[in-house]
Design a protein around this motif. Structure first.
Motif, PDB file in Angstrom:
ATOM      1  N   GLU A 201      22.203 -14.184  -6.066  1.00 44.85           N
ATOM      2  CA  GLU A 201      22.926 -14.043  -4.794  1.00 44.85           C
ATOM      3  C   GLU A 201      22.708 -12.676  -4.149  1.00 44.85           C
ATOM      4  O   GLU A 201      22.505 -12.603  -2.923  1.00 44.85           O
ATOM      5  CB  GLU A 201      24.415 -14.322  -4.986  1.00 44.85           C
ATOM      6  N   PRO A 202      22.708 -11.560  -4.917  1.00 46.65           N
ATOM      7  CA  PRO A 202      22.389 -10.278  -4.278  1.00 46.65           C
ATOM      8  C   PRO A 202      20.991 -10.252  -3.667  1.00 46.65           C
ATOM      9  O   PRO A 202      20.765  -9.580  -2.653  1.00 46.65           O
ATOM     10  CB  PRO A 202      22.517  -9.275  -5.430  1.00 46.65           C
ATOM     11  N   ASN A 205      21.275 -11.990  -0.364  1.00 47.82           N
ATOM     12  CA  ASN A 205      21.975 -11.126   0.598  1.00 47.82           C
ATOM     13  C   ASN A 205      21.083  -9.996   1.101  1.00 47.82           C
ATOM     14  O   ASN A 205      21.105  -9.651   2.289  1.00 47.82           O
ATOM     15  CB  ASN A 205      23.237 -10.547  -0.034  1.00 47.82           C
ATOM     16  N   SER A 206      20.290  -9.414   0.189  1.00 44.01           N
ATOM     17  CA  SER A 206      19.461  -8.271   0.585  1.00 44.01           C
ATOM     18  C   SER A 206      18.395  -8.664   1.598  1.00 44.01           C
ATOM     19  O   SER A 206      17.900  -7.812   2.343  1.00 44.01           O
ATOM     20  CB  SER A 206      18.806  -7.650  -0.660  1.00 44.01           C
ATOM     21  N   GLY A 208      18.983 -11.065   3.860  1.00 44.16           N
ATOM     22  CA  GLY A 208      19.644 -11.666   5.008  1.00 44.16           C
ATOM     23  C   GLY A 208      19.574 -13.176   5.035  1.00 44.16           C
ATOM     24  O   GLY A 208      19.758 -13.793   6.096  1.00 44.16           O
ATOM     25  N   GLU A 210      21.052 -16.616   4.767  1.00 41.92           N
ATOM     26  CA  GLU A 210      22.421 -17.109   4.952  1.00 41.92           C
ATOM     27  C   GLU A 210      22.715 -18.203   3.930  1.00 41.92           C
ATOM     28  O   GLU A 210      21.975 -19.194   3.822  1.00 41.92           O
ATOM     29  CB  GLU A 210      22.565 -17.652   6.372  1.00 41.92           C
TER      30      GLU A 210
END
Length: 392
Positions: A201-202, A205-206, A208, A210
């Protein structure tokens, strides 16, 4: 000579056929003359690799002693020990092995087939992967949505690979700030296993990317470019690809009770023996075994069945080794029937290992007796991590 009929010439079926010694008369039946390396769809769709790299004539992958019948199976009678084909052949056997894989159901979700015909996908065929590549090349801004229509599907990390590789596809073209990659999954976390979800998940997120959880695709409205979930959420898209629901083989099997409600063949999860029959086995994606539907599962089950047909009491532990790659790193989802996925770390080395497995695929199918000791050594070494509950 004992007669073994193997239904399906995919990875599991071909490996099993090539492992059985000359004491067996082995016949492989498949409706296609071409063997396709299914993970290659990702490379076709997101890297533009030519599909021919992932195609081989099935006959060329089988030992000369293995008979290949190019035909479609229409029924299997386990009581009479006979397999019937569309051309009218009746193949009698001493042992039968179901290895025909799962079937993709694009008709059960309204609008899904229209979506496939419009944009292609990274999941079904090399031709549809080519179509998706063309669709993405034409997308200069907007939203590329990856969805899943059912929690049970082949290659659990597949949609996540697609998310990372598509992000790289747009980033290389300077479009990462103009095209939003969206990953929608039907589970509470980024990945079915919370352990693996916490690792990736990180990374999502890193970049972008969604993420939408508890999103099970229930309807696709191609005209208005929106996807509606079973849970009531809606996502807009400019291009989208959805993993379809799966089901077991559509050909008839007698007795019908050996199939579950989704059509999967019911087996003993350790021996791959079809429930109620000593002369019938099933391996790979066509079974109801409670493990991931993946090439590694089919491979290891094939080795177990080959051993059992030769009188060896082999058993499958439920071991998985599913690769999950980002644009530059990789990890392997490692578990078995008794242990959930262990925490592992992403690394460039594991990404190279995935490339190594891809490069050895054709040889591993054609000559499994040469590669099995190498793979076995790897699995035995990493089994220790499973027992300790630690990653590497």
């Amino acid at each position: 000579m004992e007669r073994v009929v193997i239904i399906g010439g995919g990875g599991g079926g071909a490996i099993l056929a090539n492992l059985l010694p000359e004491e067996f008369k082995v016949t492989v039946v498949d409706k296609s003359e071409v063997h396709f390396f299914q993970p290659g769809n990702l490379w076709i769709a997101f890297k533009g690799v030519r599909k021919e790299k992932f195609l081989r004539p099935l006959r060329s992958l089988l030992k000369p002693r293995v008979e290949f019948v190019h035909d479609e199976v229409v029924s299997v009678d386990l009581n009479e020990r006979v397999v019937k084909t569309a051309s009218g052949k009746s193949l009698s056997y001493d042992y039968v092995v179901f290895a025909s894989g799962a079937e993709l159901d694009y008709g059960s979700v309204p609008g899904h087939r229209e979506l496939l015909e419009r944009f292609g996908d990274f999941y079904s065929t090399p031709e549809n992967a080519e179509k998706l590549h063309a669709s993405l090349r034409g997308l200069k801004e907007g939203r590329f949505v990856i969805g899943i229509a059912d929690p049970v599907y082949k290659c659990p990390p597949g949609p996540h690979k697609a998310a990372f590789l598509s992000w790289e596809f747009f980033a290389r073209r300077g479009l990462s700030d103009k095209v939003k990659v969206v990953l929608a999954v039907p589970v509470p976390h980024a990945y079915p296993s919370k352990t693996i979800a916490d690792i990736i998940e990180p990374e999502l997120n890193s970049r972008g990317i969604e993420l939408h959880t508890f999103f099970t695709v229930n309807e696709v409205d191609v005209a208005n470019k929106r996807i509606v979930s079973l849970e009531g959420e809606e996502l807009s898209f400019d291009v989208a690809a959805v993993v379809p629901p799966h089901r077991g083989p559509s050909y008839a099997v007698n007795p019908a009770e050996v199939k579950d409600g989704s059509g999967y063949i019911k087996i003993d999860k350790y021996t791959s023996r079809v429930e109620g029959f000593d002369d019938a086995y099933a391996i790979g994606d066509c079974t109801n075994a409670p493990t991931s539907k993946s090439g590694v599962t089919a491979h290891l089950q094939a080795e177990v069945v080959a051993a059992r047909l030769q009188g060896i009491d082999a058993r499958y532990s439920g071991r998985t080794n599913c690769p999950l790659i980002t644009d530059g790193k990789g990890l392997f989802v490692i578990s078995d029937y008794d242990h959930p996925p262990i925490p592992v770390r992403l690394s460039k080395f594991k990404r190279l290992m995935e490339d190594f497995f891809v490069a050895t695929y054709w040889s591993a199918v054609r000559s499994p007796e040469l590669w099995s000791p190498i793979f076995r050594a790897y699995f035995e070494a990493t089994d220790e991590f499973i027992r300790r509950g630690e990653g590497w």
